[in-house]
Design a protein around this motif. Structure first.
Motif, PDB file in Angstrom:
ATOM      1  N   TYR A 161       0.833  -1.064   0.048  1.00  0.00           N
ATOM      2  CA  TYR A 161       0.144   0.100  -0.011  1.00  0.00           C
ATOM      3  C   TYR A 161       0.728   1.162  -0.051  1.00  0.00           C
ATOM      4  CZ  TYR A 161       0.946  -0.483   5.061  1.00  0.00           C
ATOM      5  OH  TYR A 161       1.757  -0.737   6.152  1.00  0.00           O
ATOM      6  N   TYR A 162       0.062   2.269  -0.320  1.00  0.00           N
ATOM      7  CA  TYR A 162       1.004   3.614  -0.296  1.00  0.00           C
ATOM      8  C   TYR A 162       1.390   3.925   1.027  1.00  0.00           C
ATOM      9  CZ  TYR A 162      -0.883   4.205  -4.939  1.00  0.00           C
ATOM     10  OH  TYR A 162      -1.323   4.163  -6.443  1.00  0.00           O
ATOM     11  N   GLN A 163       2.380   4.819   1.369  1.00  0.00           N
ATOM     12  CA  GLN A 163       2.841   5.025   2.372  1.00  0.00           C
ATOM     13  C   GLN A 163       3.366   6.635   2.680  1.00  0.00           C
ATOM     14  OE1 GLN A 163       5.907   2.323   4.478  1.00  0.00           O
ATOM     15  NE2 GLN A 163       6.006   1.254   2.337  1.00  0.00           N
ATOM     16  N   THR A 164       2.743   7.139   3.514  1.00  0.00           N
ATOM     17  CA  THR A 164       3.207   8.566   3.947  1.00  0.00           C
ATOM     18  C   THR A 164       4.518   8.563   4.543  1.00  0.00           C
ATOM     19  OG1 THR A 164       0.788   9.135   4.211  1.00  0.00           O
ATOM     20  CG2 THR A 164       2.748  10.672   5.149  1.00  0.00           C
ATOM     21  N   VAL A 165       5.526   9.470   3.970  1.00  0.00           N
ATOM     22  CA  VAL A 165       6.935   9.516   4.399  1.00  0.00           C
ATOM     23  C   VAL A 165       6.727  10.114   5.803  1.00  0.00           C
ATOM     24  CG1 VAL A 165       9.341  10.125   4.360  1.00  0.00           C
ATOM     25  CG2 VAL A 165       7.684   9.139   2.308  1.00  0.00           C
TER      26      VAL A 165
END
Length: 281
Positions: A161-165
């Motif tokens: 899944y997409y990850q927020t840095v």
């Protein structure tokens, strides 16, 4: 006709001559006065008994109606036609009849506007006025600021899944507009902002990130697979409104995607600051 008829006719003629003779020989009064003035009037003949009686009766009737002038008829062609004097109009002294000044009347309705006249010639310049007094001091200038700069010392690998840095190092965070727990910058001062992202790639791995604005991809930072790692950067300017959000997102694990860093040096940085406030002209 007999002798008797001739005698009767002769008597009638004599009687008619006797009756009309004095009347035919009488001169009008106006002409008589004119003849008397000119001296051409002859003295009247001696009157007989009948004429004296008639004149006496006339004088008597005059004395009775002396107050009323006898009306006489004249022809317009007579030389002695009386000329009636014009009666002058009566003169009225207005100063005597002038009354007191009356009360002022009600104002009448406004009349129609006249046509617009032509523009007149420009007048001469007037003299220069005196210098005015100093005005009151104005309000203090309000300066608006917003700025942040954060870094990350840990590497990050992609997953399903997409990850927020999320950043763990805070260099500048003016008024705490950047949330270190969520990894997002929240706009509290609307205007134009400048943002910059710097990362270090991983050997034999792809680098694939986006700078996001309110859930939409603004720009991409990409580096192909390489035998050696490099520093890669991306920057842009965004116009933000109040409560807008900006953050960095790592693409999901469809590809071998990663960014490098270690505990000794900071290889990943994310910065931003306000360039121009929205209320400024």
């Amino acid at each position: 006709m007999g002798s008797c008829g001739r005698g009767l006719m002769l008597a009638c003629c004599l009687l008619l001559a006797f009756a009309c003779g004095p009347v035919l020989s009488r001169v009008p009064r106006g002409q008589q006065e004119q003849q008397e003035q000119e001296g051409t009037l002859e003295p009247p003949p001696p009157l007989d008994h009948a004429e004296r009686d008639e004149e006496k009766n006339e004088k008597y009737s005059r004395s009775q109606g002396e107050g009323l002038p006898a009306s006489q008829c004249f022809r317009c062609c007579d030389p002695t036609t009386p000329m009636y004097q014009a009666i002058p109009a009566p003169q009225i002294n207005i100063t005597i009849l002038k009354g007191e000044k009356g009360d002022r009347g009600d104002r009448g309705l406004q009349g129609k506007y006249g046509k617009t006249g032509s523009v007149g010639a420009r007048g001469h310049s007037g003299p220069k006025g005196e210098k005015g007094s100093m005005g009151a001091p104005g309000d203090r200038c309000k300066n608006h600021y917003a700025a942040f700069s954060v870094g990350r010392k840990k590497p990050l690998h992609s997953n399903d899944y997409y990850q927020t840095v999320i950043f763990d190092t805070e260099f500048v965070n003016l008024y705490s507009h950047f949330n270190m727990f969520t990894g997002k910058f929240y706009c509290y001062v609307p205007g134009i902002y400048f943002f910059s992202l710097n990362v270090h790639t991983w050997n034999q791995k792809e680098t694939y990130l986006h700078i996001m604005k309110n859930g939409e991809e603004a720009v991409i930072l990409y580096a192909q697979v390489s035998d050696r790692s490099i520093m890669q950067s991306q920057s842009l300017m965004l116009e933000l409104r109040e409560q807008d959000e900006v953050w960095v997102r790592l693409f999901k694990g469809e590809r071998e995607n990663a960014i490098f860093s270690d505990e000794f040096d900071t290889y990943i940085t994310f910065s931003g600051y306000l360039v121009k406030h929205a209320a400024e002209p």
